[in-house]
Every structure is written in structure tokens, then in C-alpha cells.
Design a protein around this motif. Structure first.
Motif, PDB file in Angstrom:
ATOM      1  N   VAL A 181      94.826  32.769  44.483  1.00 20.29           N
ATOM      2  CA  VAL A 181      95.349  31.417  44.322  1.00 20.29           C
ATOM      3  C   VAL A 181      95.322  31.082  42.836  1.00 20.29           C
ATOM      4  CG1 VAL A 181      93.093  30.340  44.717  1.00 20.29           C
ATOM      5  CG2 VAL A 181      95.173  29.021  45.091  1.00 20.29           C
ATOM      6  N   TYR A 182      96.307  30.316  42.402  1.00 26.21           N
ATOM      7  CA  TYR A 182      96.464  30.003  40.984  1.00 26.21           C
ATOM      8  C   TYR A 182      96.453  28.490  40.767  1.00 26.21           C
ATOM      9  CZ  TYR A 182      98.304  34.768  41.105  1.00 26.21           C
ATOM     10  OH  TYR A 182      98.471  36.114  41.309  1.00 26.21           O
TER      11      TYR A 182
ATOM     12  N   PHE B 128      91.948  36.119  53.684  1.00 28.96           N
ATOM     13  CA  PHE B 128      92.396  35.117  52.713  1.00 28.96           C
ATOM     14  C   PHE B 128      93.447  34.188  53.301  1.00 28.96           C
ATOM     15  CE2 PHE B 128      93.164  33.276  48.673  1.00 28.96           C
ATOM     16  CZ  PHE B 128      94.534  33.212  48.466  1.00 28.96           C
ATOM     17  N   ARG B 129      94.421  34.753  53.995  1.00 32.02           N
ATOM     18  CA  ARG B 129      95.525  33.932  54.481  1.00 32.02           C
ATOM     19  C   ARG B 129      95.118  32.986  55.611  1.00 32.02           C
ATOM     20  NH1 ARG B 129     100.108  37.260  55.236  1.00 32.02           N
ATOM     21  NH2 ARG B 129      99.162  38.650  53.703  1.00 32.02           N
ATOM     22  N   ARG B 130      93.905  33.123  56.120  1.00 31.98           N
ATOM     23  CA  ARG B 130      93.426  32.210  57.160  1.00 31.98           C
ATOM     24  C   ARG B 130      92.956  30.878  56.583  1.00 31.98           C
ATOM     25  NH1 ARG B 130      89.415  36.074  60.777  1.00 31.98           N
ATOM     26  NH2 ARG B 130      90.925  37.716  61.247  1.00 31.98           N
ATOM     27  N   TYR B 131      92.774  30.847  55.262  1.00 31.24           N
ATOM     28  CA  TYR B 131      92.145  29.688  54.645  1.00 31.24           C
ATOM     29  C   TYR B 131      93.103  28.853  53.816  1.00 31.24           C
ATOM     30  CZ  TYR B 131      87.688  31.758  55.923  1.00 31.24           C
ATOM     31  OH  TYR B 131      86.637  32.281  56.623  1.00 31.24           O
ATOM     32  N   VAL B 132      92.884  27.562  53.900  1.00 29.86           N
ATOM     33  CA  VAL B 132      93.408  26.648  52.895  1.00 29.86           C
ATOM     34  C   VAL B 132      92.583  26.875  51.631  1.00 29.86           C
ATOM     35  CG1 VAL B 132      93.458  24.218  52.229  1.00 29.86           C
ATOM     36  CG2 VAL B 132      94.190  24.904  54.532  1.00 29.86           C
ATOM     37  N   MET B 133      93.256  26.859  50.490  1.00 28.72           N
ATOM     38  CA  MET B 133      92.555  27.071  49.226  1.00 28.72           C
ATOM     39  C   MET B 133      92.638  25.815  48.362  1.00 28.72           C
ATOM     40  SD  MET B 133      91.301  30.035  49.530  1.00 28.72           S
ATOM     41  CE  MET B 133      90.661  30.170  47.848  1.00 28.72           C
TER      42      MET B 133
ATOM     43  N   CYS C 188      92.130  32.771  41.057  1.00 30.73           N
ATOM     44  CA  CYS C 188      90.971  32.927  41.932  1.00 30.73           C
ATOM     45  C   CYS C 188      91.293  34.042  42.912  1.00 30.73           C
ATOM     46  CB  CYS C 188      90.685  31.631  42.667  1.00 30.73           C
ATOM     47  SG  CYS C 188      89.350  31.740  43.879  1.00 30.73           S
ATOM     48  N   ALA C 189      90.587  35.146  42.771  1.00 30.42           N
ATOM     49  CA  ALA C 189      90.799  36.302  43.621  1.00 30.42           C
ATOM     50  C   ALA C 189      89.808  36.281  44.773  1.00 30.42           C
ATOM     51  CB  ALA C 189      90.637  37.575  42.807  1.00 30.42           C
TER      52      ALA C 189
ATOM     53  N   THR D 117      99.892  22.622  38.868  1.00 30.19           N
ATOM     54  CA  THR D 117     100.567  23.172  40.047  1.00 30.19           C
ATOM     55  C   THR D 117      99.696  24.243  40.668  1.00 30.19           C
ATOM     56  OG1 THR D 117     102.741  22.764  39.054  1.00 30.19           O
ATOM     57  CG2 THR D 117     102.642  24.296  40.909  1.00 30.19           C
ATOM     58  N   ILE D 118      99.423  24.096  41.949  1.00 29.05           N
ATOM     59  CA  ILE D 118      98.672  25.114  42.678  1.00 29.05           C
ATOM     60  C   ILE D 118      99.659  26.005  43.417  1.00 29.05           C
ATOM     61  CG2 ILE D 118      98.359  23.630  44.703  1.00 29.05           C
ATOM     62  CD1 ILE D 118      95.584  24.940  45.073  1.00 29.05           C
TER      63      ILE D 118
END
Length: 121
Positions: A78-79, A28-33, A21-22, A68-69
Motif C-alpha cells: 500500500v502506498y 494482504f487482499r483480505r484487509y482494508v489498509m 508499506c509492504a 493519495t492512498i
């Protein structure tokens, strides 16, 4: 933040897939994914989430030990590595962004478009 999920496909039971997920933008780094999934005729359900730094993860019981995230903040991605896939894992998988590490779906403000995962028996 805009999210674009990819990596879905058709796989046999016992196989593996990695979803990506791009995210666009510099926040981006401000968020929980998180990752969610929705099977036909069912509610969208939580799969996994990862903290801003990547140090903490939270998985649904149904995928523990198999999925696994992870995240790469340098790549705004995020993967979700999915191993030992089962037919019950068949669903559209969505990535999402939130401010808290939670399984609570309404806490996620931003959503990707979804990618189909089909597991054949």
C-alpha cells in the motif's frame, strides 16, 4: 499479517514523498489498509484508508487534495503519495490493517513500525 513501512525522510515545504508499506503473507487482499500519523506530543490520527479492492478510499479532511492512498495487491503493498507537504505534516507515519474501511483507530489490528516524515519550512 506483518507490515513494513518505508519511504519517509526530510523534505521542504511544498515537496512530495511517497510512503510504501509492504505486507507479508498471502492475506494482504483480505484487509482494508490505512495510514495513520503521530506527531510529538499528540495522539495518533487517521490519515487515509483504502478498501480491499482499491476501489474506495477515505481521507482525513486535513490531507484531502494533497495525499493519495493506493494499493497493489499483486505486490502486497500500500502506498501514500504525499504532495504539497506542510510543516504540520511532520510525524511518524504508520500503516495498519483492518477488516472495515474506517478511521477508527482501534479497528486496526495490525501495525507497521512507522517511518519518520519531517517537513521543513
Amino acid at each position: 499479517v506483518q507490515l513494513q513501512a518505508s519511504g519517509g525522510g526530510l523534505v521542504q515545504a511544498g515537496g512530495s514523498l511517497r510512503l510504501s508499506c509492504a505486507a507479508s503473507g498471502r492475506t494482504f487482499r483480505r484487509y482494508v489498509m490505512g495510514w495513520f500519523r503521530q506527531a510529538p506530543g499528540k495522539e495518533r490520527e487517521f490519515v487515509a484508508a483504502i478498501s480491499r479492492s482499491g476501489d474506495n478510499t477515505y481521507n482525513a479532511d486535513s490531507v484531502k487534495g494533497r495525499f493519495t492512498i493506493s494499493r497493489d495487491n499483486a505486490k502486497n503493498t500500500v502506498y501514500l503519495q504525499m504532495n504539497s507537504l506542510e510543516p504540520e505534516d511532520t510525524a511518524v507515519y504508520y500503516c495498519a490493517a483492518a477488516l472495515d474501511l474506517t478511521a477508527f483507530r482501534p479497528a486496526y489490528d495490525y501495525w507497521g513500525q512507522g517511518t519518520q516524515v519531517t517537513v521543513s519550512s
